[in-house]
Write a protein that holds these residues in place. Structure first.
Motif, short mmCIF file in Angstrom:
data_model
loop_
_atom_site.label_atom_id
_atom_site.label_comp_id
_atom_site.label_asym_id
_atom_site.label_seq_id
_atom_site.Cartn_x
_atom_site.Cartn_y
_atom_site.Cartn_z
N GLU A 169 0.84 -1.29 -0.01
CA GLU A 169 0.00 0.02 -0.13
C GLU A 169 0.99 1.35 0.17
N VAL A 170 0.71 2.25 -1.03
CA VAL A 170 1.32 3.52 -1.05
C VAL A 170 0.31 4.50 -0.58
N MET A 171 0.90 5.66 -0.48
CA MET A 171 0.11 6.92 0.07
C MET A 171 -0.56 7.40 -1.40
N LEU A 178 0.64 8.29 -7.21
CA LEU A 178 1.82 7.65 -6.86
C LEU A 178 1.69 6.07 -6.88
N ALA A 179 0.64 5.47 -6.60
CA ALA A 179 0.24 4.10 -6.93
C ALA A 179 0.75 3.61 -8.30
N LEU A 180 0.14 4.15 -9.24
CA LEU A 180 0.28 3.87 -10.73
C LEU A 180 1.62 3.78 -11.20
N THR A 255 2.36 -2.04 4.56
CA THR A 255 2.01 -0.84 4.33
C THR A 255 3.25 0.30 4.34
N LEU A 256 3.55 1.13 3.37
CA LEU A 256 4.83 1.87 3.37
C LEU A 256 4.45 3.21 4.34
#
Length: 331
Positions: A169-171, A178-180, A255-256
């Motif tokens: 999981e990224v913010m 950010l995730a993409l 979770t980062l």
């Protein structure tokens, strides 16, 4: 008479905020403007908590993460009285221009202040989420991608060693930028972003189908899914439980978290912050007011503050199509 400029950082911190402060200090020094920095975001405006900023403050600043002015949320500022107190304090110091570095929440606060303070207000987009409309990128976004990619690379090592499924999981708050792009840059196997999320069942079916296709070809495999925060109902642990049950495999959630906000800014963020800070100061003696200073196609732009949150910022079509191809054509 010399103009008096104030700057503050508000909301979530982002790598490159200090680089932006540095650029503002240098530009103000060059133009002969007096500059003060308000501490702890809008709390500093209400409590008249500030410091004078000079070239002495810029030493070794461009590479520092965080913000030397500190940041904080400020519920009191949302009230009429809070904004009036801030306006009174700005007038007491004779401030002509206030520069706000932050995200759309910070810009909403600046718009709120403008109803009670007649001075010039300029915004600079600083958030790792990149969810501010009217600019290609926000200060801190590029560094956050690098941090996420570095972490996903490390997760990949242990995923391969154990042939295990990992969810990372990224913010991003409610945006998938950010995730993409972290998924693309780390060669992750799948990505879940709010802009494309249809339903839990549809996503689970798609992930399961890809894992099964790989297993048919190679046997046990590792699989990395990058997930944008707040997108999965019930959170990452719920997704891990459902996917583990469906695939009859061990699924590990990672979770980062706030590590993505820290670290020395990468060159793209240093350059962006420096250009935006310098351009903002160049607008001090103009009629530009209640605008965000951003960059589009490597050129500075001024965007009305309201447009930064009223307009939707879409994901990049090229990145989306590239991710679809890589997800559906892996071996």
């Amino acid at each position: 008479m010399s103009k008096r400029v104030a700057v503050l950082t508000s909301g979530g911190d982002a790598p490159g905020m200090n680089a932006c402060i540095r650029a503002i200090v240098i530009a103000c020094e060059h133009l002969g403007y007096a500059l003060i920095g308000y501490q702890h975001g809008y709390n500093g405006l209400i409590n008249q908590e500030y410091e004078s900023l000079s070239l002495n403050a810029t030493h070794n600043l461009i590479q520092q993460g965080g913000t030397i002015l500190h940041s904080a949320r400020c519920e009191a500022f949302k009230s009429v009285q809070g904004a009036k107190d801030a306006a009174r304090n700005l007038n007491t110091l004779g401030i002509d221009t206030l520069i706000v570095i932050g995200g759309d929440g910070s810009f909403r606060g600046a718009e709120h202040l403008s109803q009670y303070w007649p001075g010039q207000i300029l915004g600079i987009p600083g958030t790792i989420d990149n969810d501010v409309a009217g600019c290609d990128a926000t200060v801190g976004y590029y560094t956050a991608i690098d941090t996420a990619v570095s972490s996903i690379d490390k997760v990949r090592d242990t995923a391969d060693a154990f042939e295990r499924i990992f969810l990372v999981e990224v913010m991003g708050r409610h945006a998938g930028f950010l995730a993409l792009n972290a998924a693309l840059a780390s060669a992750a196997d799948y990505v879940i972003v709010p802009e494309l999320f249809e339903s839990e069942d549809a996503e689970l079916k798609s992930i399961a189908a890809q894992i099964e296709a790989r297993r048919q070809l190679k046997g046990p495999v590792s699989f990395i899914v990058v997930v944008a925060e707040n997108v999965w109902p019930g959170g990452l642990s719920t997704l891990a439980e459902r996917l583990s049950s469906q695939m009859q495999s061990e699924v590990r959630p990672v979770t980062l978290g706030h590590v993505q906000r820290g670290g020395s800014p990468v060159s793209q963020d240093r350059l962006l912050a420096t250009k935006l800070g310098t351009h903002a100061v160049a607008l001090v003696e103009t009629d530009k007011n209640k605008v965000m200073v951003g960059e589009v196609n490597h050129k500075p732009v001024e965007v009305p503050l309201k447009a930064t949150w009223e307009n939707n910022k879409p994901l990049d079509d090229c990145s989306l199509s590239t991710m679809r191809i890589t997800m559906n054509n892996r071996y």
